[in-house]
Design an enzyme around this catalytic site. Structure first.
Site, PDB file in Angstrom:
ATOM      1  N   TRP A  61       0.712  -1.211   0.107  1.00  0.00           N
ATOM      2  CA  TRP A  61       0.115   0.111   0.000  1.00  0.00           C
ATOM      3  C   TRP A  61       0.889   1.338  -0.173  1.00  0.00           C
ATOM      4  O   TRP A  61       0.291   2.350   0.014  1.00  0.00           O
ATOM      5  CB  TRP A  61      -0.943  -0.012   1.405  1.00  0.00           C
ATOM      6  CG  TRP A  61      -0.134   0.248   2.454  1.00  0.00           C
ATOM      7  CD1 TRP A  61       0.949  -0.286   3.142  1.00  0.00           C
ATOM      8  CD2 TRP A  61      -0.558   0.869   3.920  1.00  0.00           C
ATOM      9  NE1 TRP A  61       1.201   0.253   4.212  1.00  0.00           N
ATOM     10  CE2 TRP A  61       0.459   0.888   4.581  1.00  0.00           C
ATOM     11  CE3 TRP A  61      -1.748   1.839   3.955  1.00  0.00           C
ATOM     12  CZ2 TRP A  61       0.192   1.769   5.755  1.00  0.00           C
ATOM     13  CZ3 TRP A  61      -1.941   2.551   5.068  1.00  0.00           C
ATOM     14  CH2 TRP A  61      -1.012   2.336   5.847  1.00  0.00           C
ATOM     15  N   ASP A  62       2.291   1.105  -0.101  1.00  0.00           N
ATOM     16  CA  ASP A  62       3.030   2.292  -0.045  1.00  0.00           C
ATOM     17  C   ASP A  62       2.972   3.181  -0.985  1.00  0.00           C
ATOM     18  O   ASP A  62       3.380   4.377  -0.897  1.00  0.00           O
ATOM     19  CB  ASP A  62       4.616   1.690   0.316  1.00  0.00           C
ATOM     20  CG  ASP A  62       4.834   0.660   1.246  1.00  0.00           C
ATOM     21  OD1 ASP A  62       3.832  -0.086   1.410  1.00  0.00           O
ATOM     22  OD2 ASP A  62       5.923   0.907   2.067  1.00  0.00           O
ATOM     23  N   GLN A  99       2.723   0.624  13.922  1.00  0.00           N
ATOM     24  CA  GLN A  99       2.811   1.795  13.415  1.00  0.00           C
ATOM     25  C   GLN A  99       1.455   2.572  13.656  1.00  0.00           C
ATOM     26  O   GLN A  99       0.500   1.921  13.896  1.00  0.00           O
ATOM     27  CB  GLN A  99       3.171   1.767  12.067  1.00  0.00           C
ATOM     28  CG  GLN A  99       2.198   0.809  11.111  1.00  0.00           C
ATOM     29  CD  GLN A  99       2.881   0.344   9.951  1.00  0.00           C
ATOM     30  OE1 GLN A  99       3.620  -0.842   9.855  1.00  0.00           O
ATOM     31  NE2 GLN A  99       2.503   0.808   8.783  1.00  0.00           N
ATOM     32  N   GLU A 149      -0.513  -3.973  11.727  1.00  0.00           N
ATOM     33  CA  GLU A 149       0.060  -5.289  11.450  1.00  0.00           C
ATOM     34  C   GLU A 149       0.352  -6.157  12.820  1.00  0.00           C
ATOM     35  O   GLU A 149       0.632  -7.388  12.582  1.00  0.00           O
ATOM     36  CB  GLU A 149       1.495  -5.029  10.772  1.00  0.00           C
ATOM     37  CG  GLU A 149       1.279  -4.803   9.363  1.00  0.00           C
ATOM     38  CD  GLU A 149       2.368  -4.881   8.386  1.00  0.00           C
ATOM     39  OE1 GLU A 149       3.608  -5.038   8.858  1.00  0.00           O
ATOM     40  OE2 GLU A 149       2.263  -5.144   7.080  1.00  0.00           O
TER      41      GLU A 149
HETATM   42  C1  BGC Z   1       5.003  -2.077   7.110  1.00  0.00           C
HETATM   43  C2  BGC Z   1       3.920  -1.865   5.860  1.00  0.00           C
HETATM   44  C3  BGC Z   1       4.568  -1.591   4.801  1.00  0.00           C
HETATM   45  C4  BGC Z   1       5.693  -2.596   4.386  1.00  0.00           C
HETATM   46  C5  BGC Z   1       6.385  -2.297   3.078  1.00  0.00           C
HETATM   47  C6  BGC Z   1       6.008  -2.951   6.719  1.00  0.00           C
HETATM   48  O1  BGC Z   1       6.950  -3.097   7.672  1.00  0.00           O
HETATM   49  O2  BGC Z   1       4.423  -2.307   8.222  1.00  0.00           O
HETATM   50  O3  BGC Z   1       3.049  -0.939   6.172  1.00  0.00           O
HETATM   51  O4  BGC Z   1       3.680  -1.583   3.633  1.00  0.00           O
HETATM   52  O5  BGC Z   1       6.620  -2.518   5.466  1.00  0.00           O
HETATM   53  O6  BGC Z   1       7.188  -0.959   3.196  1.00  0.00           O
END
Ligand code: BGC
Length: 819
Positions: free
Chosen positions: A364-365, A624, A503
């Site tokens: 989703w970045d 996060q 997460e």
């Molecule tokens: C984060 C996610 C992100 C992913 C890729 C993970 O550590 O929690 O939000 O999309 O890294 O950057």
């Protein structure tokens, strides 16, 4: 013969140079990531050309969208992973004293600790300069200066110039320049137990004439054919001899060096793959391109010119160290997603084209990337949205397989848009392979929908919005409407069994099924998506609406459901503030002091607790920003409106208390976390905002996530910091064809300027000071831009500047009216 040119100076102006002094094996991987050179088509890590992959060095060349899948066995299970493939290494160039003396060792910083060593990245020109002084046992000194580029104008070319100076001796040197097809994806230690050999059928050869060698190979399952050709020339002349070793091809040169004199070796490389348009076969294209490529000096000239244009398009003048870091972030963003990306079928790789972490997958970045690109390279944003549109069908199948309507986009996406999130992940602390439920982060769909909408607002591109944009939005809305189940007891719709941005929480403690219920972020964004989908459908021209309804078999009754769900999704609360999900407030409180004391760095609290035999699911502890993400996506008035529409009152005090609550319960285990806090806090807790802003800026350069930058930069956070100064602190919001502003400058970031591209106006200048914001629209024959701040608005014609005083000091004014 190459042309003899004076050395190309690296830009040494303080804001444009990024240097590393001395050789430090422990830092090598980090430097390789931060010194990546790329052009949006491919990128190469800043590895030393004389060093092969080992525990210290991790050379890597990655082409956007070039993936391959392999099966492995871990913890007794077969797993399949798709990786961004490490392509043949074009860098190899090594040297040793003597001529063809096998007893003479090749010089590397590991075999011959250098007397001096320096890396310097010239951001303005996109050049990496390396200087090293070696000495051997006989006291001979050799200085090496190398300049490297990955061409920003011609995305298939790269070049390396090597200047070798015999300081105090005369004699023969042997130089070996080659292409190495024996590489594998070995850049991430955690993945070592997984299969990593993606390249097969490596063949090598030499092109007519004797200065060009070639290598071709293909990826084992995606069957992407790769062609690479390298031309190596010596300024003092002399023929090269070609030699082949399994998987390698090299040109051997034997220059004679005179004391105090320099010889120059130029290597020019071309890369093509079978994904490229307008080629017959990749090898032929590569040999042809390298044969036609000009000499090094001309390559540098045209490369610099391409970079100059890019810097003009996204000019950002932020004073001091923050400005220098932001420029580095912009440099890496544009090297991953450049105007060349507009021609490719690729998404936003979370770790850039900079390393192998997360296997080059798309998460989703892009939520942190596209809003910035929209105002500089809208055609690149559009291409990135097209990547999602091409995989809409796959997302429809995923929804269907899950028993849902609409489109369920994958949490991790690669080549064809199927779910690429792993089913097992390794906790390096406990060395246990654990089930991975991150695929339940269905909120990725809302991120895509949000980006579609933002793209439309920033560009006014009705053609896209009425076609592909509407199709994406509609199918994501459909998914949410179907995923929401009516709950009689609550008299609300609920979305059950998901994972939120946090997460850490992937199940209730002791629960048999994964997922948590009523994630506030998921529900509020789902409500927003449904409302915007309805808006977009209403705004479609009638013939188009009819086509869309027919093609998607959308029934009018569905729209009634969308409307209802969008107003009655449940948002959980506890203690008068927004709960991250239902039941969050009942989880145990973590003893943060104890864990900080015991472990120091507790960003990956999930791993620490699991290794202790506990689980983070039991605690009110987030990896996060999760609820706070709402403050990242929506301006305060919009967030209030959204909650009102859902039948909840969210006033400033409640929001502030919510922010405070999660601030104390977040471990910031993702670089995205400090960024989101830096975005939200200036409007809520100004005095604490800079700390997060500083952390977001330092994330990669200081490798704050403990060794992860060496596996690739964190592109979302890098782009997010750029957008923080562009939209976050200025409150800049393209909406309804106008530019809205709502500045919240920080004392440390209150005076800067930048250029944006807005609805056909190139180079719209935004200047922020502690007193005002000024918007200058460059002269053209286009329509004026409407600019609004608070209740005031003004129309700014091309050639005019408007001044917007901060601190309620009066209405907007155009230059000439204002003092
Ligand atoms: C984060 C996610 C992100 C992913 C890729 C993970 O550590 O929690 O939000 O999309 O890294 O950057």
């Amino acid at each position: 013969m190459v042309e003899v040119t004076p050395p190309v100076p690296a830009d040494s102006s303080p804001g444009w140079a990024w240097s590393y002094e001395g050789y430090d094996p422990a830092q090598e991987r980090l430097r390789e990531s931060l010194c990546v050179l790329g052009n949006g088509y491919f990128a190469t890590r800043g590895a030393l050309p004389e060093c092969a992959a080992d525990a210290v060095h991790s050379p890597g060349t990655y082409a956007a969208g070039c993936y391959n899948r392999l099966e492995s066995e871990v913890a007794g299970q077969r797993v399949e992973n798709e990786d961004l493939v490490n392509l043949p290494n074009w860098l190899p160039l090594r040297f040793r004293f003597g001529a063809c003396d096998p007893a003479s060792p090749w010089l590397t910083p590991d075999t011959h600790p250098p007397l001096e060593h320096r890396l310097k990245l010239d951001l303005r020109a996109g050049l990496l300069e390396r200087t090293t002084r070696f000495a051997d046992d006989e006291g001979r000194h050799l200085s090496v200066r190398q300049l490297r580029l990955v061409h920003m104008g011609d995305p298939h070319l790269a070049a390396l110039r090597t200047e070798l100076t015999a300081e105090d001796w005369s004699g023969q040197l042997e130089v070996e320049s080659g292409l190495d097809g024996t590489v594998a994806n070995t850049g991430v230690a955690r993945y070592q137990q997984l299969a990593h050999q993606h390249l097969t059928h490596v063949h090598t050869g030499e092109a007519p004439g004797n200065d060009t060698v070639w290598l071709r190979c293909r990826t084992s399952t995606s069957d992407i054919r790769v062609g690479m050709a390298a031309r190596t020339t010596l300024d003092s002349g002399g023929d090269a001899v070609t030699a082949h070793r399994p998987g390698h091809v090299v040109s051997l040169l034997r220059p004679h060096l005179e004391r105090g004199r320099t010889v120059t070796v130029d290597k020019c490389v071309a890369l093509h793959t079978s994904r490229d348009p307008a080629i017959s076969d990749p090898l032929h294209a590569a040999i042809d391109r390298v044969g036609r490529a000009p000499g090094f000096a001309e390559l540098v000239r045209s490369h610099r010119a391409a970079w100059e244009q890019l810097w003009r398009t996204c000019d950002l003048e932020v004073p001091g160290e923050s400005g220098r870091i932001l420029r580095l972030h912009l440099f890496h963003l544009v090297q991953t997603l450049s105007p060349h990306t507009a021609d490719l079928d690729v998404g936003v790789p979370a770790r850039g084209l900079h390393g192998e972490a997360y296997r080059g997958h798309v998460f989703w970045d892009e939520l942190f990337v596209l809003p910035f690109l929209n105002l500089h390279f809208p055609e690149v944003s559009r291409a990135l949205l097209n990547y999602r549109h091409r995989r809409l069908e796959q997302a429809r199948f995923a929804a269907l397989d899950a028993g849902r309507a609409g489109a369920m986009y994958p949490w991790q996406s690669g080549s064809d848009g199927r779910e690429e999130a792993q089913r097992l992940h390794l906790n390096p602390r406990s060395e246990r392979w654990l089930p991975d439920h991150s695929r339940l982060q269905h909120h990725v769909g809302s991120a895509i929908a949000y980006n579609v909408w933002q793209y439309g607002e920033a560009t006014g591109d009705a053609e896209f919005m009425h076609t592909k944009g509407a199709e994406i939005l509609l199918q994501i809305a459909r998914f949410w409407a179907d995923a929401a189940t009516w709950d009689e007891a609550h008299q609300r719709y609920r979305i059950l069994g998901v994972v939120g941005p946090d997460e850490y929480h992937d199940a209730y403690p002791g629960a048999a099924r994964p997922g948590i219920d009523d994630n506030a972020y998921t529900n509020v964004t789902a409500a927003w998506v449904l409302a915007r989908a309805l808006d977009l459908l209403c705004s479609l021209p009638e013939p188009r609406r009819r086509d869309l309804f027919e093609r998607t078999e959308l029934a009018t009754e569905e729209l009634g459901v969308w409307e209802d769900v969008s107003r009655r999704l449940l948002v959980p609360w506890h203690r008068g503030l927004i709960s991250q999900f239902a039941g969050y407030g009942e989880l145990a409180e973590l003893d943060w002091g104890h864990y900080r004391g015991a472990y120091g760095d507790i960003r990956r609290l999930d791993r620490i607790l699991e290794a202790e035999g506990d689980t983070v699911n039991r605690y009110q502890a987030s990896k996060q920003a999760d609820v706070l993400m709402l403050g990242y996506l929506f301006s305060p008035p919009e967030l209030h409106r959204l909650f009102r529409r859902l039948g909840y009152a969210l006033d400033d005090t409640t929001w502030q208390r919510t922010v405070d609550y999660y601030l104390g319960r977040t471990s910031h285990g993702s670089t995205l976390s400090s960024l989101v806090h830096a975005w939200v806090l200036p409007r809520v807790r100004r005095s604490e905002a800079w700390r997060y802003c500083h952390e977001a800026l330092a994330g990669d350069i200081a490798d704050l996530q403990g060794g992860t930058t060496g596996e690739g930069v964190h592109l979302g956070a890098m782009a997010g910091t750029l957008d923080l100064v562009q939209r976050g602190l200025t409150g800049l919001e393209p909406r309804g064809g106008a530019l809205r502003l709502d500045p919240a400058p920080l004392p440390e970031l209150s005076r800067y300027e930048l250029s944006i591209r807005f609805r056909g106006h190139w180079g719209v200048r935004v200047r922020l000071t502690t007193d005002d914001v000024r918007i200058t629209v460059p002269a053209s024959d286009r329509e004026p831009i409407d600019v609004a701040m608070g209740d005031h608005s003004v129309s700014v014609a091309p050639g005019e500047t408007c001044r917007l005083p901060l601190g309620g000091r009066g209405p907007l004014s155009r230059r000439g009216w204002a003092p």
